[in-house]
Motif scaffolding. Structure first.
Motif, short mmCIF file in Angstrom:
data_model
loop_
_atom_site.label_atom_id
_atom_site.label_comp_id
_atom_site.label_asym_id
_atom_site.label_seq_id
_atom_site.Cartn_x
_atom_site.Cartn_y
_atom_site.Cartn_z
N LEU A 53 0.83 -1.21 0.00
CA LEU A 53 0.00 0.00 0.00
C LEU A 53 0.86 1.26 0.00
O LEU A 53 0.65 2.18 -0.80
N VAL A 54 1.83 1.29 0.90
CA VAL A 54 2.65 2.49 1.09
C VAL A 54 3.67 2.66 -0.03
O VAL A 54 3.82 3.75 -0.60
N ASN A 55 4.37 1.59 -0.38
CA ASN A 55 5.42 1.70 -1.39
C ASN A 55 4.87 2.02 -2.77
O ASN A 55 5.57 2.61 -3.61
N GLU A 56 3.62 1.64 -3.03
CA GLU A 56 3.00 1.94 -4.33
C GLU A 56 2.16 3.21 -4.29
O GLU A 56 1.47 3.53 -5.26
N SER A 57 2.22 3.96 -3.18
CA SER A 57 1.34 5.13 -3.05
C SER A 57 1.73 6.26 -4.00
O SER A 57 0.87 6.82 -4.69
N ALA A 58 2.99 6.61 -4.06
CA ALA A 58 3.40 7.69 -4.98
C ALA A 58 3.16 7.30 -6.44
O ALA A 58 2.62 8.11 -7.21
N PRO A 59 3.56 6.07 -6.86
CA PRO A 59 3.23 5.68 -8.25
C PRO A 59 1.73 5.74 -8.54
O PRO A 59 1.34 6.09 -9.67
N ALA A 60 0.90 5.41 -7.55
CA ALA A 60 -0.55 5.45 -7.76
C ALA A 60 -1.03 6.89 -7.99
O ALA A 60 -1.81 7.16 -8.90
N VAL A 61 -0.55 7.82 -7.15
CA VAL A 61 -0.93 9.23 -7.30
C VAL A 61 -0.43 9.77 -8.64
O VAL A 61 -1.15 10.47 -9.37
N HIS A 62 0.81 9.44 -8.99
CA HIS A 62 1.36 9.91 -10.26
C HIS A 62 0.62 9.32 -11.46
O HIS A 62 0.44 9.99 -12.48
N TRP A 63 0.17 8.08 -11.35
CA TRP A 63 -0.62 7.45 -12.41
C TRP A 63 -1.91 8.22 -12.65
O TRP A 63 -2.29 8.47 -13.80
N LEU A 64 -2.57 8.62 -11.57
CA LEU A 64 -3.81 9.38 -11.71
C LEU A 64 -3.56 10.74 -12.36
O LEU A 64 -4.33 11.20 -13.21
N ILE A 65 -2.46 11.37 -11.96
CA ILE A 65 -2.14 12.69 -12.50
C ILE A 65 -1.72 12.59 -13.97
O ILE A 65 -2.21 13.33 -14.83
#
Length: 620
Positions: free
Chosen positions: A90-102
């Protein structure tokens, strides 16, 4: 079995669907409601992420290690900071997830907030509207556009279709049986399955999951839509899937009470971001009760222990200005009230003004010295001025989120009670347990949906394409009646390049891990119906609209058009209550705060019955 089936069209399901498409797979989304979105559209605070570009730009010294510690402390209710493997994903993939949305969807997530239990501001949102609604609708509209532009050979969406049974052959999940609610037909779709059906926080039946694991909560209201009845969990359990933490049901401290309906069973949620901006929780005597930025279980516990209802969420002028859109929206729905100054609040509470003034003065001193008897460490928008305006809402604890659910592995694969993967079955979102432990941090529900939607989508796409390359799939099934296949396909494998190329029957090759080229449309399923032809519109004035305000006859005026929403009440993604608030009225201002201009024309053109006399016409 030439596709992946995603059960559930909320943010987890849509994230999975888009990931499958990006990985070169085909996907069919089954949604039992008339529209996608689910509870994801109700998320009001934002999506967490550590080490994002937004944080770095704003000088926030966050890290995945700190986010992981915060998550683990919340997951164990403060008893341990040892994270689980799912916490780490959850935590380690959090920034990639936010960047994917952006980057992938062009979303604005430029604002940061600090929610309860967070060591740094890490909850991302845009300037207007509820972030859950904005994010989920964007993915939904993008998915719709793929279908519109390329036909149904790559992506399909079947609404009003309730999955009832998983189909298993030789231990592998190969499809799903479902009920087409519109026609009453029982049909089948074939392919590996991702369950993304949400939790069970609206299952108030006597023999339901909630009654069996937390019967003590049945008396509370909920923020969940009535579709949250644990369907996916029940189907997985029938195949021997394990479950975890079912008894850990999160009670949120700030359900919004409408004074006109104090006993309503379904409540809107006050975004935790309101407390992050400096909102205070006061009891019926105008006194603080806790650290407003404590974990949800702590805040709820303090409110229940003191038992000084009704509690109020109070935002000062500065706090309200920071989150102005939310305040205006809640006020428009009758869930929040504007007060010219603190003296007016005192009058409503029935206490002397000096008592509230002392509470606010004491809080200002606490914020200055950072010495709070409740242990609060972060103070926003202080000092608070008794003479300035306030926004105030009555709040109460409310069932909000199910931490428990299906047992999954790090790749979203569904596990048996003995921790063995069930081939062909994956899960993501609230229906999957173990991600948040005993208590979820605010801002991590949307994150869970995106992270594990992407993880499960990638796993399911790999399972599908690996099966094709190994010859386990030789073509579409001959039975099923669901229209699940776009026709025969061929496969070529290049072992030296570790590459699989799939031709889905239209002559366009699809390579595993690559973007799919446009395909020729396939025949629509019996669950997919053509949109009705436009009808002649009549002209009405507001006096006529005002006559239609009952449950069986509801008209609303929006942007110069008159809508008859009677048949749409139960299908409205925001619930029936959201429409009945504006029965017989012009709801243009409130509508435009929440929706894109063309949403009615696109998703419910049948409700448009006329134009509003004297109004400037505009497309809905």
């Amino acid at each position: 079995m030439s596709q992946v089936i995603v059960i559930g069209g909320g943010l987890a399901g849509l994230s999975a669907a888009h990931t499958i498409l990006e990985r070169g797979g085909r996907v069919c989304v089954l949604e039992k409601n008339s529209f996608c979105g689910g509870n994801s559209t109700k998320a009001t605070s934002g999506i967490n992420g550590a080490l994002t570009r937004v944080q770095i730009k704003n000088g926030i010294q966050d890290s995945t290690e700190v986010f992981l510690r915060d998550t683990a402390l919340s997951a164990s209710k403060g008893k341990s900071d040892v994270p689980s493997e799912l916490n780490r994903v959850l935590v380690n993939e959090s920034a990639p997830a936010v960047h994917w949305l952006i980057d992938r969807f062009g979303l604005d997530l430029s604002l940061l907030g600090r929610l309860g239990g967070a060591s740094f501001p890490r909850t991302h949102r845009g300037a207007e509207r509820f972030p859950g609604m904005v994010i989920t609708y964007c993915l939904m509209q993008t998915y719709d556009k793929i279908i519109e532009d390329e036909g149904t050979s790559r992506a399909r969406l079947l609404t009003r279709c309730r999955a009832t049974k998983l189909i298993q052959e030789n231990g592998t999940v190969v499809g799903v049986e479902y009920l087409n609610i519109k026609t009453g037909q029982t049909l089948k779709e074939y392919g590996p399955v991702i369950i993304a059906t949400g939790g069970f926080a609206s299952d108030f039946s006597k023999d339901g999951i909630l009654a069996s694991v937390r019967g003590d909560l049945l008396h509370l209201p909920t923020t969940n839509g009535d579709h949250c009845t644990g369907d996916g969990l029940k189907m997985a359990q029938e195949l021997g899937a394990g479950d975890i933490h079912l008894e850990y049901v999160q009670v949120h401290p700030t359900g919004l009470v409408n004074p006109a309906e104090p006993d309503a069973k379904v409540l809107f949620l006050a975004a935790e971001a309101l407390r992050g901006c400096g909102g205070l929780i006061l009891d019926n005597q105008g006194q603080r009760v806790c650290d407003e930025l404590g974990r949800r279980d702590y805040v709820t516990g303090e409110m229940q222990k003191r038992n000084k209802y009704p509690y109020r969420l109070v935002l000062s002028k500065a706090a309200a200005e920071e989150i102005e859109w939310h305040c205006k929206h809640y006020t428009g729905r009758g869930l929040m009230k504007y007060f010219k100054n603190g003296h007016e609040i005192s009058k409503e509470l029935g206490i002397p003004s000096r008592k509230l003034a002392k509470c606010l003065s004491d809080y200002n001193e606490i914020a200055r010295t950072k010495k709070d008897p409740y242990g609060k460490r972060f103070f926003a928008n202080t000092p608070i001025n008794m003479e300035e305006y306030f926004y105030v809402a009555i709040i109460t604890p409310v069932i909000h989120y199910c931490m428990g659910g299906i047992t999954i592995g790090n790749g979203g694969e569904v596990l048996t009670k003995s921790a063995q993967p069930i081939p062909g079955l994956f899960s993501a979102g609230e229906v999957a347990g173990g991600v948040h432990g005993l208590n979820r941090l605010g801002g991590s529900s949307l994150l869970d949906c995106v992270v594990f939607g992407r993880v499960s989508g990638a796993s399911a796409a790999k399972f599908l394409l690996d099966s094709i390359s190994q010859g386990a799939i030789t073509g579409p099934p001959s039975s099923g009646g669901g229209g699940g296949s776009a026709g025969p396909f061929t496969v070529s494998v290049d072992p030296s390049a570790n590459q699989i190329t799939v031709n889905w029957g239209s002559g366009a090759g699809v390579t595993s891990g690559a973007t799919v080229a446009p395909q020729a449309p396939a025949a629509a399923s019996s669950a997919e119906e053509p949109k009705p032809e436009p009808k002649e519109l009549l002209e009405y004035d507001l006096d006529e609209v005002a006559k239609h305000t009952s449950d069986d006859d509801v008209w609303i005026a929006v942007n110069g058009r008159v809508l008859d929403v009677t048949s749409f009440l139960d299908d409205h993604p925001g619930g029936k209550k959201a429409l009945m608030l504006y029965a017989g009225k012009d709801a243009s201002e409130e509508f435009n705060m929440l929706h894109e201009p063309d949403v009615v024309d696109k998703y419910a053109p049948e409700v448009i019955i006329g134009t509003l006399k004297g109004a400037t016409q505009s497309k809905l």
